[in-house]
Design a protein around this motif. Structure first.
Motif, mmCIF file in Angstrom:
data_model
loop_
_atom_site.group_PDB
_atom_site.id
_atom_site.type_symbol
_atom_site.label_atom_id
_atom_site.label_comp_id
_atom_site.label_asym_id
_atom_site.label_seq_id
_atom_site.Cartn_x
_atom_site.Cartn_y
_atom_site.Cartn_z
ATOM 1 N N LYS A 10 -88.953 0.839 83.156
ATOM 2 C CA LYS A 10 -90.202 0.933 82.750
ATOM 3 C C LYS A 10 -90.777 -0.721 82.191
ATOM 4 C CE LYS A 10 -92.094 4.364 80.633
ATOM 5 N NZ LYS A 10 -92.448 5.264 79.398
ATOM 6 N N CYS A 38 -90.677 -3.099 84.950
ATOM 7 C CA CYS A 38 -92.004 -3.039 85.792
ATOM 8 C C CYS A 38 -93.075 -3.748 84.953
ATOM 9 C CB CYS A 38 -92.617 -1.608 85.969
ATOM 10 S SG CYS A 38 -91.825 -0.830 87.375
ATOM 11 N N ARG A 65 -90.704 4.500 92.768
ATOM 12 C CA ARG A 65 -89.401 3.998 92.718
ATOM 13 C C ARG A 65 -88.936 2.905 93.713
ATOM 14 N NH1 ARG A 65 -87.566 6.819 88.266
ATOM 15 N NH2 ARG A 65 -85.569 5.696 88.062
ATOM 16 N N THR A 124 -98.268 -0.123 91.083
ATOM 17 C CA THR A 124 -98.255 1.366 90.786
ATOM 18 C C THR A 124 -97.307 2.070 91.787
ATOM 19 O OG1 THR A 124 -100.454 1.179 90.043
ATOM 20 C CG2 THR A 124 -99.932 3.299 90.767
ATOM 21 N N PHE A 180 -94.823 0.722 92.933
ATOM 22 C CA PHE A 180 -93.543 0.139 92.784
ATOM 23 C C PHE A 180 -92.871 1.014 91.589
ATOM 24 C CE2 PHE A 180 -90.541 -3.447 91.145
ATOM 25 C CZ PHE A 180 -90.040 -3.711 92.218
ATOM 26 N N TRP A 181 -93.681 1.402 90.881
ATOM 27 C CA TRP A 181 -93.216 2.323 89.568
ATOM 28 C C TRP A 181 -92.918 3.791 90.142
ATOM 29 C CZ3 TRP A 181 -90.586 3.379 85.496
ATOM 30 C CH2 TRP A 181 -90.971 4.443 84.907
ATOM 31 N N GLN A 182 -94.231 4.263 90.583
ATOM 32 C CA GLN A 182 -94.478 5.645 90.722
ATOM 33 C C GLN A 182 -93.428 6.224 92.057
ATOM 34 O OE1 GLN A 182 -98.435 6.515 91.402
ATOM 35 N NE2 GLN A 182 -98.699 6.902 89.147
#
Lengths: 223, 333
Positions: free
Chosen positions: A47, A50, A90, A84, A86-88
């Protein structure tokens, strides 16, 4: 996570405040690339990784995307979407290149697709999914992107002054047609005509630019 | 060196000023995959030198932080299932398995969130320990205490730790006057720049003793209190607080060397201290004995050391029961 050979960073003047986050001892005399720090950080706290990746590259990526899409709003949304995902999704777990290379490639690809969609709305949007983007772009394709945004720049510069002004007011300053009309002291419908002319001229100038080979290359590597 | 040459050629190329020769050179250079990384590194550098408009990165970052906070990654996609399929049940099972796995993962991330985000130093009963934090601050933890330190960002933006029990802090003063905050339960917090102080935060209440410097206390009711060296602030669980001047620092730091400092201390209080320090429940059933007051310094690494001293000093019996220890006066002197 796979380590990628990284070239040492030459731009020592780069402020990169994120470096202070790194508590590992830095080897004296060795310049570390941001990428290494990001890698260590992602291994511990994705987190935060990111977030710092956002701080580090967001502005430059928007700057890059706007060369293609020529709209401030679209460029900002597009880059935010990449982050987004990239995070959601993974994505950070799967990339095999550096974070920087991945972000630039993805932003370029999305910008390209947006532009293509804007100038050729009839084309299918199925190929827009960019997840699992392969790192193996052909050298010519990599270079072609820069040439594309130069062509776009030339096309914009080639617009008539009236047309260019209306286009920039709308796309970069985010003004409504009515506001532009007031500012340029013309009617709203005249603004609309100028915008249509700008887009059609762009379309004309970029006619030969839709490199099919590049697109095919993407389709084969989208999982 | 070649890197400088490449950088110049790339910058020319990005600017749209490259010759055909330069372009050919780049194309060949890029056939080496490792150079692809260099390419993007220079592209990024080039972009940072050619801004086109003021990008509102702060606003965008705020939106992104919301996504990072609220949308945890492994979320099972929720789609409407097509009816009329013969494999509907199988699909339903697959989806519920996927959902359960995602739910478990989320639960796991939630349960272990604190382990992921914080490093926790814990001391057992009868044990003290010294820790050096990343910013140079030294913390001595008394027995039966825990200190949580954020794994990420500590010292870069804020310095915040969470204390349960008792600890002495020798806070390093940072050049940028960064605050150091000790939080305890019930919204009680101690805020300093660089100083030495002891925080006590247990079931009985809270207490702060300041030996050097200046600290600010944030009390649960929203009150703020500034302390000077030698001040002791005691906060009862009811929220009432009292500021006194300590005659000696020894009483508040004695525990560091396993010393017990009694100064007109009642046996009830002694029993409480033993329980806090060693986790042994001590009962004093006789009111007369419970009200007896003692004074003196006693070194005790184990509870037995202290019981031995008390037995000799007060001429009392120490009776070990199954779950507690009872202190009584002998029936036949």
């Amino acid at each position: 996570m796979q380590q990628v050979p990284l070239n040492s960073d030459e731009n020592k003047g780069d402020p990169a405040p994120e470096r202070s986050i790194n508590r590992l001892p830095l080897q004296p005399g060795k310049v570390t690339d941001d990428e290494l720090i990001f890698r260590q950080l992602f291994a511990q706290d994705p987190k935060r990784g990111c977030e710092l990746l956002f701080r580090r590259y967001y502005t430059n990526l928007v700057n890059h995307a706007v060369r293609f899409v020529y709209s401030k709003e679209v460029a900002e949304d597009l880059v935010a979407e990449v982050y987004t995902a990239f995070w959601q999704d993974r994505v950070f777990e799967r990339i095999t290149t550096s974070y920087r290379a991945y972000l630039y490639q993805t932003v370029r690809h999305r910008s390209y697709n947006y532009l293509r969609w804007e100038l050729h709305p009839s084309d299918s949007l199925d190929s827009l999914n960019t997840q699992g983007l392969s790192s193996a772009l052909q050298p010519d394709e990599v270079l072609h992107y820069s040439e594309l945004h130069q062509k776009i720049e030339d096309a914009i510069q080639g617009l008539t002054p009236q047309c260019k002004r209306a286009f920039l007011l709308s796309r970069i300053e985010g003004k409504k047609y009515l506001e532009i009309a007031q500012e340029m002291q013309i009617s709203a419908s005249a603004v609309e005509k100028l915008m249509i002319r700008a887009l059609s001229q762009l379309r004309q100038e970029l006619k030969g630019e839709w490199f099919v080979s590049l697109l095919l290359g993407f389709i084969t590597c989208v999982c | 060196m070649e890197t400088l040459l490449i950088k110049r050629i790339l910058f020319d190329f990005f600017d749209g000023k490259a010759t055909a020769i330069q372009r050919k050179y780049l194309e060949e250079w890029l056939t080496n995959e490792a150079n692809g990384e260099t390419y993007y590194q220079y592209l990024d550098e080039w972009e940072s030198q050619r801004p086109q408009f003021a990008v509102d990165a702060d606003k965008a970052l705020g939106a992104y932080q919301l996504i990072l906070e609220n949308e945890q990654p492994p979320v099972a996609p929720s789609k409407i299932l097509p009816v009329s399929s013969s494999g509907l049940f199988r699909k339903w099972v697959a989806w519920s398995v996927a959902a359960s796995v995602a739910l478990l993962a989320m639960l796991g991330a939630y349960v272990f969130r604190s382990q992921l985000l914080y490093e926790t130093h814990r001391t057992a009963f009868g044990q003290t320990s010294v820790h050096q934090l990343a910013d140079g601050t030294e913390v001595t933890l008394n027995a039966n205490s825990s200190l949580r330190v954020p794994r990420f960002g500590f010292g870069s933006e804020t310095r915040e730790v969470f204390l349960e029990g008792e600890g002495e802090f020798k806070v390093t003063h940072k050049v940028d006057n960064q605050r150091f905050i000790v939080r305890t339960a019930d919204h009680f917090q101690v805020e300093v720049l660089g100083t030495e102080f002891v925080v006590y935060a247990r079931a009985k209440g809270k207490r702060v003793f300041l030996s050097k410097g200046k600290v600010k206390l944030d009390l649960p009711q929203g009150q703020q209190l500034y302390m000077r060296p030698g001040n002791v602030v005691t906060v009862a669980n009811s929220g009432r607080y009292r500021l006194t001047q300590a005659a000696t620092a020894r009483r508040y730091v004695a525990w560091k060397d396993h010393w017990f400092y009694f100064d007109n201390t009642s046996m009830t209080e002694v029993a409480d201290q033993i329980q806090e320090q060693f986790g042994i429940k001590v009962l004093v059933p006789e009111p007369k004995l419970a009200q007896r007051r003692i004074a003196g310094n006693f070194r005790a690494e184990q509870a037995d050391d202290l019981f031995q001293v008390l037995a000799e000093l007060l001429n009392i019996n120490v009776v070990k029961k199954r779950h507690y220890i009872e202190l009584t006066t002998p029936k036949h002197p």
